[in-house]
Design an enzyme around this catalytic site. Structure first.
Site: not given
Length: 557
Positions: A248, A297, A358, A393
């Site tokens: 993250h 991300r 993350h 993701r």
């Protein structure tokens, strides 16, 4: 095929029985349990701490679903495929985005209360990689806590749904045909069920969450030690995409020596207009991607890491001072309180941030019904690799994945039950006893595993850094074997079992990362900086051989 490896542990001192045992109590596990109970099956939920202690309750941003006017599942699919960098299973993504909206509506029917406007309509926000406002949220930035509250309340309303809290799952049990027949576990505490026991079941569902604790700094809770992936590998199941770990971009930086779970600063803060800046106040994401701070991300985490290298800094800043006090207090009360508790006031100063581990995009490989390669063993949520996330993701797809595929697992089990295809299984005790006992590392190995992984397999990776991590992990495994040979083995207990799980999962992750000689999504090789579709637009499948060697094999294109 029967289980060939098991953790060193005492023989089970007690036995229980059910139809379906669900390991984990986040959105995935509790959704499976509630739905199989509706189908008339007995169910048991086993969880490592207490019911609401997993990763779900820490989720701030929300749940992504095409619920807004003008939005469509097809648009959600497109954004997911772009973020996944060519590795997504498109049919799995299509399942996610088409079944997602109704799954969210069913979650609301269970009791989850999402934020609504004055007109009563659900409020939607936007996060990185999304071209539409499609993130439902609760309590501003406390979505996971609300989802967890609603599901836990629903579970507690069913007196016939068995719960075992403070229980660490150990290994799978199978019958003579290699079909899942239950599992072993260790219950921490005293009572009728304490110590090592066995639960016999017609099916086992892994919903154990992630593996973030293999790294020193992570947003994952302390219980996220990769237990489900490790159990599945020891049971002979295939894992996939383990090299793709999402870091993250914006985790509250607590200092150079901070370790363990770190506070997340939700992507929704950037979704509402906060800027990433360096110490000089320069917005370094502008011009790097069309979405600037709201790029996927992996792109943002890499940009932050590059800027940190250029500036010789160990953190950057997230500037939301222009929000004003009222917006911080109403939209992000949890983040505001967390920052202030650590001496940072986002209303008057930029927030120091740095990337941290993350979310694992990979995990135990499943089909679109959650079935693994071991008959009767299912997986869903972060422990699973459904193919939805690909190499990276898309923000807020994780809670949706847990919800959608949990419902699909429950439906598959209900259908099999109705067809008489879920018979009781007899545990092959001889095979269980013959399985190779895994030597346990000392509990102190956990910190060394985290150091090796953060240094060698973090945001930045290279052949040299991965080789160093691999050698260090191999040394820890050899030390565990030596202690057994010298009759000085580590005591079987929660800390050493967790260390063994972390060591296996870390070793598998590094092996896959060494093999993938390209940069894609959450896997960034400094020595192979380009994406290589010709050779690597495919999954790496990892298995644990009977010899104890981990084998990573590229899937056929």
């Amino acid at each position: 095929m029967s289980v060939t490896h098991r953790l060193t542990a005492p023989a089970p001192g007690w036995t229980a029985a059910t139809d379906v045992v669900v390991v984990g109590s986040g959105i995935a596990g509790l959704t499976v349990a509630l739905n199989v109970r509706k189908a008339g099956l007995r169910a048991m939920v086993v969880t490592k701490a207490v019911l609401d202690e997993g990763s779900t309750r820490w989720a701030q941003g929300g749940i992504a679903a095409a619920l807004g006017e003008g939005d469509t599942p097809e648009q959600h699919l497109d954004d997911t495929l772009v973020a996944g960098a060519g590795i997504c299973d498109e049919e799995a993504v299509r399942t996610l985005v088409t079944e997602g909206p109704d799954a969210v509506r069913r979650l609301i029917a269970v009791g989850a209360a999402f934020d609504r406007g004055a007109d009563g309509e659900i409020l939607l926000t936007r996060e990185g990689g999304h071209h539409r406002h499609r993130i439902v949220h609760a309590g501003g930035d406390a979505t996971g806590a609300e989802v967890s509250r609603a599901l836990v309340a629903a579970v507690r309303e069913d007196p016939d749904l068995e719960l075992i809290e403070h229980a660490l799952v150990l290994d799978l049990l199978t019958d003579a045909e290699g079909h899942t027949a239950g599992l072993t576990l260790h219950v921490m505490g005293e009572g009728q069920r304490d110590g090592v026991g066995a639960v016999r079941a017609r099916a086992v569902v892994l919903a154990t969450g992630g593996l973030g604790q293999v790294f020193s700094a992570t947003t994952n809770p302390a219980v996220s030690t990769g237990d489900g992936v490790a159990l599945a590998l020891r049971a002979g199941a295939a894992a996939a995409d383990l090299e793709f770990v999402q870091f993250h971009p914006t985790v509250l930086w607590l200092g150079p020596d901070a370790a363990g779970q770190q506070p997340l600063v939700s992507e929704a803060v950037r979704g509402e207009g906060a800027h990433l800046v360096d110490a000089d106040g320069v917005r370094f994401m502008v011009g790097q991607h069309e979405l600037a701070e709201l790029a996927p991300r992996d792109i943002v985490a890499k940009a932050i890491t590059r800027r940190m290298q250029e500036k010789g800094a160990d953190h950057m800043y997230l500037d939301g001072r222009h929000f004003g006090a009222e917006m911080w207090e109403q939209r992000f009360p949890t983040i505001l309180a967390t920052c202030r508790s650590h001496g940072v006031d986002p209303v008057t100063e930029p927030i120091p941030i740095a990337p941290a581990s993350h979310h694992a995009a990979g995990g135990v490989r499943t089909d679109r019904h959650g079935r693994t390669s071991v008959p009767g063993l299912y997986a869903c949520g972060e422990v699973a690799c459904t193919g939805v996330h690909g190499a990276n993701r898309l923000a807020s797809n994780s809670l949706l994945e847990g919800l959608v595929f949990a419902e699909r697992i429950a439906a598959d089990l209900a259908e099999r039950h109705a067809a008489g295809d879920l018979p009781e299984r007899t545990v092959d005790t001889a095979a269980a006893e013959a399985a190779r006992a895994v030597p346990l590392p000392a509990s102190e190995a956990r910190a060394e595993i985290q150091r090796l992984m953060s240094h060698g397999a973090g945001v930045l990776r290279s052949a040299a850094s991965l080789a160093e991590a691999s050698a260090g992990l191999a040394l820890l495994a050899e030390q565990a074997r030596t202690h057994v040979a010298e009759e000085k083995p580590a005591d079987p207990r929660v800390e050493t079992w967790e260390a063994a799980n972390l060591l296996l999962v870390a070793t598998a992750l590094v092996a896959a990362a060494e093999q993938r000689e390209e940069t894609r999504g959450g896997h960034w090789r400094e020595d192979f900086p380009e994406r290589d579709d010709a050779h690597w637009r495919r999954h790496l499948i990892t298995t644990l051989a009977p010899s104890g060697d981990l084998v990573s094999t590229p899937e056929e294109q």
